[in-house]
Design a protein around this motif. Structure first.
Motif, mmCIF file in Angstrom:
data_model
loop_
_atom_site.group_PDB
_atom_site.id
_atom_site.type_symbol
_atom_site.label_atom_id
_atom_site.label_comp_id
_atom_site.label_asym_id
_atom_site.label_seq_id
_atom_site.Cartn_x
_atom_site.Cartn_y
_atom_site.Cartn_z
ATOM 1 N N GLY A 1 -7.156 20.963 -1.015
ATOM 2 C CA GLY A 1 -7.813 20.205 -2.075
ATOM 3 C C GLY A 1 -7.643 18.708 -1.851
ATOM 4 N N ASN A 2 -8.048 17.913 -2.830
ATOM 5 C CA ASN A 2 -7.889 16.466 -2.731
ATOM 6 C C ASN A 2 -6.436 16.091 -3.001
ATOM 7 O OD1 ASN A 2 -10.660 16.002 -2.272
ATOM 8 N ND2 ASN A 2 -11.094 16.099 -4.461
ATOM 9 N N PRO A 3 -5.780 15.408 -2.069
ATOM 10 C CA PRO A 3 -4.379 15.024 -2.299
ATOM 11 C C PRO A 3 -4.268 14.005 -3.419
ATOM 12 C CG PRO A 3 -5.220 13.999 -0.295
ATOM 13 C CD PRO A 3 -6.280 14.958 -0.755
ATOM 14 N N PRO A 4 -3.159 14.017 -4.165
ATOM 15 C CA PRO A 4 -2.965 13.041 -5.239
ATOM 16 C C PRO A 4 -2.948 11.618 -4.689
ATOM 17 C CG PRO A 4 -1.357 14.832 -5.371
ATOM 18 C CD PRO A 4 -2.037 14.961 -4.057
ATOM 19 N N LEU A 5 -3.321 10.664 -5.513
ATOM 20 C CA LEU A 5 -3.278 9.258 -5.124
ATOM 21 C C LEU A 5 -1.862 8.905 -4.663
ATOM 22 C CD1 LEU A 5 -4.709 6.460 -5.077
ATOM 23 C CD2 LEU A 5 -3.832 6.117 -7.415
ATOM 24 N N GLY A 6 -1.762 8.274 -3.493
ATOM 25 C CA GLY A 6 -0.463 7.940 -2.931
ATOM 26 C C GLY A 6 -0.059 8.866 -1.799
ATOM 27 N N TYR A 7 -0.844 9.927 -1.574
ATOM 28 C CA TYR A 7 -0.586 10.875 -0.485
ATOM 29 C C TYR A 7 -1.831 11.037 0.379
ATOM 30 C CZ TYR A 7 3.715 12.446 -2.795
ATOM 31 O OH TYR A 7 4.971 12.516 -3.357
ATOM 32 N N GLN B 1 1.845 4.842 2.260
ATOM 33 C CA GLN B 1 2.684 3.753 1.761
ATOM 34 C C GLN B 1 1.886 2.696 1.003
ATOM 35 O OE1 GLN B 1 5.815 3.879 1.587
ATOM 36 N NE2 GLN B 1 6.196 5.617 2.973
ATOM 37 N N GLN B 2 0.664 2.430 1.424
ATOM 38 C CA GLN B 2 -0.155 1.415 0.753
ATOM 39 C C GLN B 2 -0.534 1.875 -0.649
ATOM 40 O OE1 GLN B 2 -0.602 -1.512 2.202
ATOM 41 N NE2 GLN B 2 -1.701 -2.337 0.425
ATOM 42 N N LYS B 3 -1.018 3.114 -0.779
ATOM 43 C CA LYS B 3 -1.413 3.646 -2.093
ATOM 44 C C LYS B 3 -0.204 3.999 -2.949
ATOM 45 C CE LYS B 3 -5.853 3.582 -1.254
ATOM 46 N NZ LYS B 3 -6.765 2.673 -1.970
ATOM 47 N N LYS C 1 2.260 2.206 -3.469
ATOM 48 C CA LYS C 1 2.625 1.014 -4.244
ATOM 49 C C LYS C 1 2.053 1.077 -5.652
ATOM 50 C CE LYS C 1 2.874 -2.090 -0.215
ATOM 51 N NZ LYS C 1 2.280 -3.278 0.430
ATOM 52 N N ILE C 2 0.854 1.643 -5.762
ATOM 53 C CA ILE C 2 0.218 1.775 -7.084
ATOM 54 C C ILE C 2 1.043 2.694 -7.973
ATOM 55 C CG2 ILE C 2 -1.848 2.583 -8.295
ATOM 56 C CD1 ILE C 2 -3.475 1.881 -5.823
ATOM 57 N N ILE C 3 1.480 3.814 -7.415
ATOM 58 C CA ILE C 3 2.258 4.793 -8.196
ATOM 59 C C ILE C 3 3.586 4.183 -8.642
ATOM 60 C CG2 ILE C 3 3.244 7.112 -8.170
ATOM 61 C CD1 ILE C 3 0.151 6.946 -7.894
ATOM 62 N N ARG C 4 4.257 3.496 -7.745
ATOM 63 C CA ARG C 4 5.549 2.864 -8.095
ATOM 64 C C ARG C 4 5.345 1.771 -9.142
ATOM 65 N NH1 ARG C 4 6.150 3.124 -2.153
ATOM 66 N NH2 ARG C 4 7.471 4.941 -1.659
ATOM 67 N N PHE C 5 4.243 1.039 -9.024
ATOM 68 C CA PHE C 5 3.918 -0.005 -10.008
ATOM 69 C C PHE C 5 3.726 0.616 -11.394
ATOM 70 C CE2 PHE C 5 1.161 -2.747 -12.423
ATOM 71 C CZ PHE C 5 1.530 -4.044 -12.077
ATOM 72 N N VAL C 6 2.991 1.731 -11.441
ATOM 73 C CA VAL C 6 2.710 2.397 -12.717
ATOM 74 C C VAL C 6 4.003 2.835 -13.396
ATOM 75 C CG1 VAL C 6 1.716 4.477 -13.758
ATOM 76 C CG2 VAL C 6 0.380 3.143 -12.106
ATOM 77 N N TYR C 7 4.880 3.498 -12.646
ATOM 78 C CA TYR C 7 6.123 3.993 -13.247
ATOM 79 C C TYR C 7 7.025 2.839 -13.679
ATOM 80 C CZ TYR C 7 5.446 8.974 -12.360
ATOM 81 O OH TYR C 7 5.000 10.276 -12.404
ATOM 82 N N ALA C 8 7.101 1.800 -12.858
ATOM 83 C CA ALA C 8 7.973 0.653 -13.184
ATOM 84 C C ALA C 8 7.483 -0.051 -14.444
ATOM 85 C CB ALA C 8 8.013 -0.314 -12.003
#
Length: 290
Positions: free
Chosen positions: A198-204, A215-217, A219-226
């Motif tokens: 299937g479509n991998p989650p954003l960041g993978y 690693q580039q995408k 950053k978005i996930i880490r930004f969201v959680y932080a």
């Protein structure tokens, strides 16, 4: 008068009892002779699930049709006549009725152009018991019989209908068992933490059938959680994310509901989910759960 083609036969009504009996016998005989002259127009339906090999000069559809033609020729004493029009579905599954040639065949049956449908095997017509029952109902409504060449029966007889229902019941049972086997394998793989496509989650990204961190995408996930830890508002996180210049895969602004889906996605913590059950995944986590 009983009329058929160029033949006109007058049936006399005799006045005496014996005469009436002979007249009815004569009439019955003539009706039988006329029925023998009526030809049964036979249509051959062929199907192949995949398109592999259809480019060949003599493919699976041709082989099925040849078998049907030979069978119809063997029934010449029953006045069977082959319809020249072809009904071939190449590259279409038998699990549904979304097939152009099948639809055309059903329309021609409704128009009264077909008396008999001939197939190589039952599953060429349908692999679904529900769909097949609908097709047979359409056949019965328009007085059309169904013949399977290799399984030697037809629905013009009661025994043929009985055998047909029995075989289709087993075919449906086999299909459902196969489906259960696939679902069980899928569930077992997820319990082992495997990525099942299937479509991998954003960041993978998917590499060698495994999830690997982009690693580039990521950053978005880490930004969201932080930012969510700081603001405790996914509306505010969406605003901060868009202001920082981050965009979705499609190049659009992030909406609050997209932020909520990211926060609830167990894949970012290194887990997989199946039917609300969460299992440790084979992939690395982007977010440290601690």
């Amino acid at each position: 008068w009983l009329c058929y083609g160029w033949t006109e036969i007058q049936v006399f009504e005799w006045s005496c009892n014996g005469g009436n009996r002979h007249a009815m016998e004569w009439k019955s005989f003539l009706e039988g002779e006329i029925m023998e002259l009526i030809q049964k127009r036979c249509a051959i339906y062929t199907r192949k699930s995949c398109e592999d090999g259809l480019e060949q000069d003599f493919n699976s559809l041709d082989a099925q049709r040849l078998s049907g033609e030979n069978y119809i020729a063997s029934q010449v004493h029953e006045n069977w006549r082959l319809i020249s029009k072809r009904y071939d579905d190449g590259g279409f599954s038998g699990g549904n009725m979304n097939r152009p040639a099948l639809k055309e065949l059903l329309n021609d049956i409704e128009a009264g152009l077909v008396d008999m449908v001939v197939v190589y095997k039952i599953d060429r017509l349908s692999r679904s018991l529900f769909d097949f029952s609908k097709i047979v109902e359409h056949f019965d409504k328009h007085n059309v019989s169904f013949v399977s060449v290799t399984q030697s029966f037809n629905t013009s007889s009661s025994s043929g209908k009985l055998m047909l229902n029995i075989l289709l019941s087993f075919a449906q049972f086999e299909r459902e068992v196969s489906g259960e086997r696939i679902r069980d394998k899928f569930a077992a793989s997820l319990k082992k933490g495997m990525w099942m496509g299937g479509n991998p989650p954003l960041g993978y990204i998917c590499k060698d059938r495994k999830l690997v961190i982009d690693q580039q995408k990521a950053k978005i996930i880490r930004f969201v959680y932080a930012k969510f830890i700081q603001t405790e508002s996914y509306f505010k996180v969406a605003e901060l994310l868009n202001d920082a210049g981050y965009r979705t895969v499609g190049g659009n602004l992030f909406e609050p509901k997209a932020i909520l889906r990211i926060l609830k996605n167990p894949y970012y913590k290194g887990c997989v989910v199946h039917k609300e059950n969460v299992y440790p995944g084979e992939h690395k986590a982007i977010i440290d759960e601690a």
